[in-house]
Design an enzyme around this catalytic site. Sequence first.
Site, short mmCIF file in Angstrom:
data_model
loop_
_atom_site.label_atom_id
_atom_site.label_comp_id
_atom_site.label_asym_id
_atom_site.label_seq_id
_atom_site.Cartn_x
_atom_site.Cartn_y
_atom_site.Cartn_z
CG ASN A 9 -1.62 1.41 1.34
OD1 ASN A 9 -1.65 2.13 0.29
ND2 ASN A 9 -2.38 1.53 2.75
CE LYS A 11 0.39 3.67 4.89
NZ LYS A 11 0.13 3.76 6.37
CG HIS A 94 -5.78 1.98 5.01
ND1 HIS A 94 -5.34 2.80 5.80
CD2 HIS A 94 -4.68 1.15 4.67
CE1 HIS A 94 -4.17 2.48 6.36
NE2 HIS A 94 -4.02 1.46 5.63
CD GLU A 96 -3.09 5.57 6.73
OE1 GLU A 96 -3.13 5.72 5.38
OE2 GLU A 96 -2.16 5.14 7.34
CD GLU A 166 -3.71 -2.58 7.30
OE1 GLU A 166 -2.51 -2.84 6.81
OE2 GLU A 166 -4.19 -1.45 6.93
N GLY A 172 2.26 2.22 10.75
CA GLY A 172 2.86 3.41 10.48
C GLY A 172 3.78 3.67 11.87
C1 PEP Z 1 -0.85 -0.05 5.75
O1 PEP Z 1 -0.72 1.23 5.28
O2 PEP Z 1 -1.87 -0.55 5.63
C2 PEP Z 1 0.28 -0.33 6.75
C3 PEP Z 1 0.16 -1.78 7.33
O3 PEP Z 1 1.32 0.45 6.78
P1 PEP Z 1 2.70 0.19 7.55
O4 PEP Z 1 3.30 -1.23 7.18
O5 PEP Z 1 3.54 1.38 7.29
O6 PEP Z 1 2.27 -0.03 9.09
#
Ligand code: PEP
Length: 254
Positions: A9, A11, A94, A96, A166, A172
């Site tokens: 991802n 982003k 997601h 975010e 997640e 992050g």
């Molecule tokens: C994500 O954006 O879904 C994610 C898991 O980010 P990161 O691996 O940076 O924690």
Amino acid sequence: MRKPIIAGNWKMNLLPGEGAALIAALKDKVAGAKCDVVVCVPFVDLCAAVEAAAGSNIRVGAQNMHWEKSGAFTGEVSAEMLKAVGAQYVVLGHSERRQYFAETDETVNKKVLSAVKNGLTPIICVGESLAQRESGETDGLVSAQTVKALSGLAGEQVKDVIIAYEPIWAIGTGKTATDAQANETIGVIRAAIAGVYGKEVADATRIQYGGSMNAKNCEGLMAQAEIDGGLIGGASLKAEDFSIIVAAATATVQ
Ligand code: PEP
């Protein structure tokens, strides 16, 4: 045996040319992968990414979409549009997007139904905040998010979607769920799917872990029985790190 799937991802990172260069660097490194390999890129990178990935085992996805086919929805993109430029996957729900763009279980569900109807594979994100984990709400929350996201799909369709567990506190932040925590909660999600669609469907559905998964911790996570791959943010922006994660997933395939 479920085939693992490693999805990046990106982003809101990488210009189209930068994305194409990353895919070019990744191609050879993941050519022998025994798992599915996907990069989910910003809308404006899709065409360049699809072109760069042509002829390889890398598939391209988007990070969001609208559920309607077309119409007065300024700034939005439909499933049909994503398909037209060669996307095969789409990340939906997601955290975010739930946090900053007011996505709800209802809108996530509408998007899932539209994605499936249009032949896109949704990667549906579910997960709890730190406060929710600490107050013991995790299992109920991820189960409800999963069941609501899938509502209206037939069992055969559920088998083809991807769920990404997640934990918000791990995204992050550099904090990863322990292998056991991730495995246990993914087991809870699978049980929730079994409760609605039956064990056969639940056993066939792939559920990823996501949250600071990287080249160092991927092996332990991928060794867990319930974990069928990863949704990778930061580490997907580096060809070397992402390919190490793909190799860890490949190593789990007999
Ligand atoms: C994500 O954006 O879904 C994610 C898991 O980010 P990161 O691996 O940076 O924690």
